[in-house]
Write a protein that holds these residues in place. Structure first.
Motif, mmCIF file in Angstrom:
data_model
loop_
_atom_site.group_PDB
_atom_site.id
_atom_site.type_symbol
_atom_site.label_atom_id
_atom_site.label_comp_id
_atom_site.label_asym_id
_atom_site.label_seq_id
_atom_site.Cartn_x
_atom_site.Cartn_y
_atom_site.Cartn_z
ATOM 1 N N VAL A 332 -14.405 -130.232 -103.179
ATOM 2 C CA VAL A 332 -13.977 -129.770 -104.428
ATOM 3 C C VAL A 332 -14.297 -130.827 -105.694
ATOM 4 C CG1 VAL A 332 -12.589 -128.181 -105.951
ATOM 5 C CG2 VAL A 332 -12.795 -127.770 -103.608
ATOM 6 N N ILE A 333 -15.051 -130.649 -106.498
ATOM 7 C CA ILE A 333 -15.234 -131.585 -107.534
ATOM 8 C C ILE A 333 -14.945 -130.903 -108.889
ATOM 9 C CG2 ILE A 333 -16.500 -133.443 -108.490
ATOM 10 C CD1 ILE A 333 -18.492 -133.169 -106.120
ATOM 11 N N PRO A 334 -13.704 -131.052 -109.454
ATOM 12 C CA PRO A 334 -13.029 -130.363 -110.708
ATOM 13 C C PRO A 334 -14.056 -130.840 -111.966
ATOM 14 C CG PRO A 334 -11.608 -131.108 -109.394
ATOM 15 C CD PRO A 334 -12.489 -131.999 -108.747
ATOM 16 N N TYR A 335 -14.298 -132.240 -112.001
ATOM 17 C CA TYR A 335 -15.193 -132.609 -113.032
ATOM 18 C C TYR A 335 -16.252 -133.803 -112.767
ATOM 19 C CZ TYR A 335 -10.898 -130.941 -115.583
ATOM 20 O OH TYR A 335 -10.058 -130.105 -116.251
ATOM 21 N N ILE A 336 -17.067 -134.161 -113.385
ATOM 22 C CA ILE A 336 -18.073 -135.349 -113.471
ATOM 23 C C ILE A 336 -17.945 -135.795 -114.782
ATOM 24 C CG2 ILE A 336 -19.244 -134.424 -111.194
ATOM 25 C CD1 ILE A 336 -21.566 -133.815 -113.254
ATOM 26 N N GLU A 337 -18.357 -137.226 -114.769
ATOM 27 C CA GLU A 337 -18.840 -137.899 -115.906
ATOM 28 C C GLU A 337 -20.369 -138.202 -115.937
ATOM 29 O OE1 GLU A 337 -15.494 -140.585 -117.660
ATOM 30 O OE2 GLU A 337 -15.196 -140.855 -115.459
ATOM 31 N N ILE A 338 -20.996 -137.721 -116.909
ATOM 32 C CA ILE A 338 -22.226 -138.017 -116.881
ATOM 33 C C ILE A 338 -22.549 -138.728 -118.145
ATOM 34 C CG2 ILE A 338 -22.985 -136.185 -115.689
ATOM 35 C CD1 ILE A 338 -23.736 -136.078 -119.234
ATOM 36 N N ALA A 339 -23.937 -139.295 -118.302
ATOM 37 C CA ALA A 339 -24.523 -140.160 -119.351
ATOM 38 C C ALA A 339 -25.568 -139.479 -119.935
ATOM 39 C CB ALA A 339 -24.822 -141.457 -118.861
ATOM 40 N N ASP A 394 -11.657 -132.524 -126.011
ATOM 41 C CA ASP A 394 -11.028 -131.248 -125.682
ATOM 42 C C ASP A 394 -10.915 -131.300 -124.050
ATOM 43 O OD1 ASP A 394 -10.027 -128.769 -125.236
ATOM 44 O OD2 ASP A 394 -11.722 -127.715 -126.653
ATOM 45 N N PRO A 395 -9.656 -131.072 -123.532
ATOM 46 C CA PRO A 395 -9.876 -131.030 -121.873
ATOM 47 C C PRO A 395 -10.252 -129.746 -121.466
ATOM 48 C CG PRO A 395 -7.553 -131.076 -122.900
ATOM 49 C CD PRO A 395 -8.455 -131.266 -124.012
ATOM 50 N N GLU A 396 -10.016 -128.634 -122.353
ATOM 51 C CA GLU A 396 -10.394 -127.256 -122.010
ATOM 52 C C GLU A 396 -11.829 -127.022 -122.277
ATOM 53 O OE1 GLU A 396 -7.991 -125.707 -120.576
ATOM 54 O OE2 GLU A 396 -6.580 -127.257 -120.724
ATOM 55 N N ALA A 397 -12.636 -128.061 -122.882
ATOM 56 C CA ALA A 397 -13.911 -127.583 -123.169
ATOM 57 C C ALA A 397 -14.722 -127.778 -121.769
ATOM 58 C CB ALA A 397 -14.642 -128.431 -124.154
ATOM 59 N N ALA A 398 -15.977 -127.079 -121.838
ATOM 60 C CA ALA A 398 -16.807 -127.347 -120.474
ATOM 61 C C ALA A 398 -17.505 -128.573 -120.560
ATOM 62 C CB ALA A 398 -17.960 -126.257 -120.569
ATOM 63 N N LYS A 399 -17.569 -129.223 -121.725
ATOM 64 C CA LYS A 399 -18.195 -130.524 -121.988
ATOM 65 C C LYS A 399 -17.726 -131.212 -122.933
ATOM 66 C CE LYS A 399 -23.129 -132.618 -122.978
ATOM 67 N NZ LYS A 399 -24.086 -132.254 -123.373
ATOM 68 N N SER A 400 -17.148 -132.478 -122.951
ATOM 69 C CA SER A 400 -16.468 -132.991 -124.044
ATOM 70 C C SER A 400 -17.042 -134.457 -123.891
ATOM 71 C CB SER A 400 -14.904 -132.933 -123.891
ATOM 72 O OG SER A 400 -14.167 -133.181 -125.226
ATOM 73 N N LEU A 401 -17.162 -135.264 -125.182
ATOM 74 C CA LEU A 401 -17.501 -136.622 -125.359
ATOM 75 C C LEU A 401 -16.449 -137.522 -125.007
ATOM 76 C CD1 LEU A 401 -19.685 -138.309 -126.504
ATOM 77 C CD2 LEU A 401 -18.650 -138.251 -128.641
ATOM 78 N N THR A 402 -16.461 -138.461 -124.122
ATOM 79 C CA THR A 402 -15.399 -139.425 -123.620
ATOM 80 C C THR A 402 -15.765 -140.795 -124.042
ATOM 81 O OG1 THR A 402 -16.615 -139.837 -121.642
ATOM 82 C CG2 THR A 402 -14.687 -138.061 -121.724
ATOM 83 N N HIS A 403 -17.047 -141.365 -124.338
ATOM 84 C CA HIS A 403 -17.467 -142.541 -124.481
ATOM 85 C C HIS A 403 -18.652 -142.786 -125.160
ATOM 86 C CE1 HIS A 403 -16.894 -147.112 -123.886
ATOM 87 N NE2 HIS A 403 -15.567 -146.816 -123.159
ATOM 88 N N PHE A 404 -19.346 -143.915 -125.536
ATOM 89 C CA PHE A 404 -20.540 -144.163 -126.108
ATOM 90 C C PHE A 404 -20.714 -145.704 -126.039
ATOM 91 C CE2 PHE A 404 -18.061 -143.490 -129.994
ATOM 92 C CZ PHE A 404 -18.346 -144.734 -130.412
ATOM 93 N N PHE A 405 -21.918 -146.111 -126.089
ATOM 94 C CA PHE A 405 -22.269 -147.600 -126.234
ATOM 95 C C PHE A 405 -22.514 -148.156 -127.634
ATOM 96 C CE2 PHE A 405 -23.392 -146.931 -121.442
ATOM 97 C CZ PHE A 405 -22.531 -147.765 -121.146
ATOM 98 N N GLN A 451 -21.238 -140.636 -123.369
ATOM 99 C CA GLN A 451 -20.859 -140.187 -122.027
ATOM 100 C C GLN A 451 -19.839 -138.878 -122.094
ATOM 101 O OE1 GLN A 451 -19.582 -143.479 -119.396
ATOM 102 N NE2 GLN A 451 -20.565 -144.727 -120.898
ATOM 103 N N PHE A 452 -19.965 -137.929 -121.124
ATOM 104 C CA PHE A 452 -19.303 -136.829 -121.388
ATOM 105 C C PHE A 452 -18.733 -136.469 -120.051
ATOM 106 C CE2 PHE A 452 -22.894 -136.461 -124.247
ATOM 107 C CZ PHE A 452 -22.506 -135.789 -125.424
ATOM 108 N N LEU A 453 -17.523 -135.740 -120.122
ATOM 109 C CA LEU A 453 -16.985 -135.141 -119.150
ATOM 110 C C LEU A 453 -17.331 -133.560 -119.020
ATOM 111 C CD1 LEU A 453 -14.630 -135.844 -116.943
ATOM 112 C CD2 LEU A 453 -13.011 -134.644 -118.328
ATOM 113 N N LEU A 454 -17.899 -133.308 -117.660
ATOM 114 C CA LEU A 454 -18.456 -132.004 -117.391
ATOM 115 C C LEU A 454 -17.256 -131.204 -116.490
ATOM 116 C CD1 LEU A 454 -20.958 -132.920 -118.741
ATOM 117 C CD2 LEU A 454 -22.154 -131.690 -116.941
ATOM 118 N N LYS A 455 -17.110 -130.146 -116.983
ATOM 119 C CA LYS A 455 -16.137 -129.227 -116.041
ATOM 120 C C LYS A 455 -16.621 -128.321 -114.887
ATOM 121 C CE LYS A 455 -12.653 -127.412 -117.886
ATOM 122 N NZ LYS A 455 -11.372 -126.752 -118.660
ATOM 123 N N GLY A 456 -16.331 -128.525 -113.835
ATOM 124 C CA GLY A 456 -16.888 -127.588 -112.501
ATOM 125 C C GLY A 456 -15.978 -126.384 -112.585
ATOM 126 N N PRO A 457 -15.570 -126.091 -111.394
ATOM 127 C CA PRO A 457 -15.681 -127.107 -110.166
ATOM 128 C C PRO A 457 -17.115 -126.787 -109.472
ATOM 129 C CG PRO A 457 -14.356 -125.104 -109.766
ATOM 130 C CD PRO A 457 -14.686 -124.758 -110.938
#
Length: 466
Positions: A332-339, A394-405, A451-457
């Motif tokens: 079970v993968i609740p979240y992933i971080e993508i770029a 936003d921890p409740e959002a399906a996709k939320s920004l976490t970082h950038f270069f 970079q974004f956090l995507l919600k699963g699961p």
């Protein structure tokens, strides 16, 4: 058109009519997998039937077939990593109604590479050999693990991991009765452990028999025998890992049993074109008990081994639960971080205070459509500047920004700066540590690669074999 259908084609059409957009695209990928230089063999009636199936699939997804790419090892792509699913859809729908020659022309050669965490896309009939699971040998007081092997036309790649052993720069290997020298092309080390990749040139007509294991010669010691085999392909559908899709990201799990009750799992992502890479599958928990986990059918969690710095971010291991009965597991993968490396960069210009002073900011900029607020700036010396940012996470959002270069004007280097993250999971960018031009009254830079956090699961039942 209906009167021209054979029973197999009608069965496929019935299945296609039930497919969603993404599944129809997969089916089309399977149909368009053969390069133009290798036409699909078969009768005129079969070819006409295949063209009608392509047309129906195109109608479903309202797009045009993507141009074919040359066969090569690539980072996992949507078309490559999920082409096997397309083959499954078509075969389940009745593709076997076509002749064997026509079937062979439709199948894409997709091979999972154990230990590399990726899929190889190659022409049918290519000779490929892989090591199914790691091989560990004792070297002095330490351990040496052959983590992965790939032998293919013209080249070979082997990855090694050492624990309290001298770092290796080259070694020799007996392959098919001949000896080859493998030289290092990548190395990393930490706390006495190291990881390295080695390669060599091989003949284009290399063929191995199961009775011809590969042996490595390292520091005067023989490591092996390593029994190689053909990789799992789209032809072995029942052996392919389980997949799940959320937010257009498909993740497939490929498990293999190791020794001492350990199971290695490799996660292969298939990303839409806008995404570029998965940085994390939340092996570290975002909050307590909210990261990736493995459980049995009763919901009892297995122990996930702490991730090593010497592995791919898509690889982890867990220990099977002690039981007299055979256990089934799921990841079970609740979240992933993508770029999103293809996102357009955005220039930001901030006013600079005098040296040794700070000032509040009320400046907002967007990256990939997500707002970033710059709230405070401090100039600690003539050129050193710190900038506080609010990522509006936003921890409740399906996709939320976490970082950038960050990139400076005229510089291609995205790492010539520092940053600080929040101390809690997920790690969110909170402060940029930048350099200003001497004597400048403004600070200019570009935000890039958000970079974004995507919600699963994502829920992946594991297919374990002895």
């Amino acid at each position: 058109m209906v009167k021209d259908m054979n029973s197999g084609e009608k069965s496929i059409f019935d299945q296609l009519d039930l497919l969603e957009f993404s599944e129809a695209e997969l089916a089309l990928d399977g149909l368009l997998s053969e390069p133009e230089s290798s036409p699909v063999p078969g009768s005129k009636e079969e070819i006409a039937s295949l063209e009608r199936i392509k047309s129906r699939t195109l109608d479903l997804i309202q797009t045009e077939p993507a141009p074919e790419l040359p066969a090569a090892v690539r980072k996992p792509r949507r078309r490559a990593a999920i082409g096997a699913a397309a083959a499954a859809i078509l075969m389940a729908a009745g593709l076997l109604a076509f002749s064997p020659d026509a079937q062979a022309g439709l199948k894409q050669a997709l091979s999972f590479l154990p230990g590399f965490g990726t899929v190889l896309e190659s022409s049918p009939g290519s000779q490929l050999y892989v090591l199914e699971k790691p091989y560990t040998a004792s070297i002095g007081k330490g351990k040496l693990t052959v983590n992965a092997v790939l032998l293919q036309e013209n080249s070979g790649t082997i990855t090694l991991r050492g624990q309290q052993t001298p770092v290796i720069t080259e070694f020799q290997a007996d392959i098919g009765g001949d000896r080859y020298t493998f030289t290092s092309n990548m190395r990393s080390s930490a706390s006495g452990d190291w990881y390295a990749s080695f390669s060599t040139a091989l003949p284009g007509n290399l063929e191995l028999e199961t009775a011809e294991p590969v042996t490595l010669y390292i520091h005067g010691a023989a490591v092996g025998p390593l029994v190689l085999q053909a990789p799992v392909t789209a032809d072995d559908l029942q052996h392919l890992g389980a997949s799940d899709v959320h937010q257009e990201v498909r993740i497939t799990a490929f498990p293999v049993r190791l020794d001492d009750g350990l199971v290695r799992v490799e996660l292969v992502p298939a990303l839409p074109d806008s995404f570029s890479a998965v940085h994390s599958y939340s092996l570290e928990p975002l909050v307590s008990w909210n990261g990736l986990y493995v459980e049995n059918a009763e919901g009892v969690k297995a122990k996930v081994e702490p991730p090593s710095t010497m592995v791919y971010p898509s690889e982890f291991s867990f220990r099977e639960l002690a039981s007299a009965e055979e256990q089934s597991y799921r990841v079970v993968i609740p979240y992933i971080e993508i770029a999103e490396r293809k996102a357009l960069s955005r220039e930001v210009v901030l006013p600079l205070p005098a040296s040794g002073e700070s000032a509040p900011l009320h400046i907002t900029a967007e990256i990939a459509g997500y707002p970033v607020e710059f709230t405070r700036i401090e100039r600690s010396s003539g050129t050193a500047v710190s900038v506080d940012v609010d990522m509006n996470f936003d921890p409740e959002a399906a996709k939320s920004l976490t970082h950038f270069f960050i990139r400076y004007p005229g510089s291609g280097d995205k790492y010539s700066y520092g940053w600080q993250d929040t101390e809690t999971f997920p790690r969110i960018l909170k402060t940029l540590l930048l350099d200003a031009e001497p004597g400048a009254d403004t600070l200019r830079f570009r935000m890039s690669e958000p970079q974004f956090l995507l919600k699963g699961p994502w829920i992946l039942p594991l297919k374990l074999e002895d």
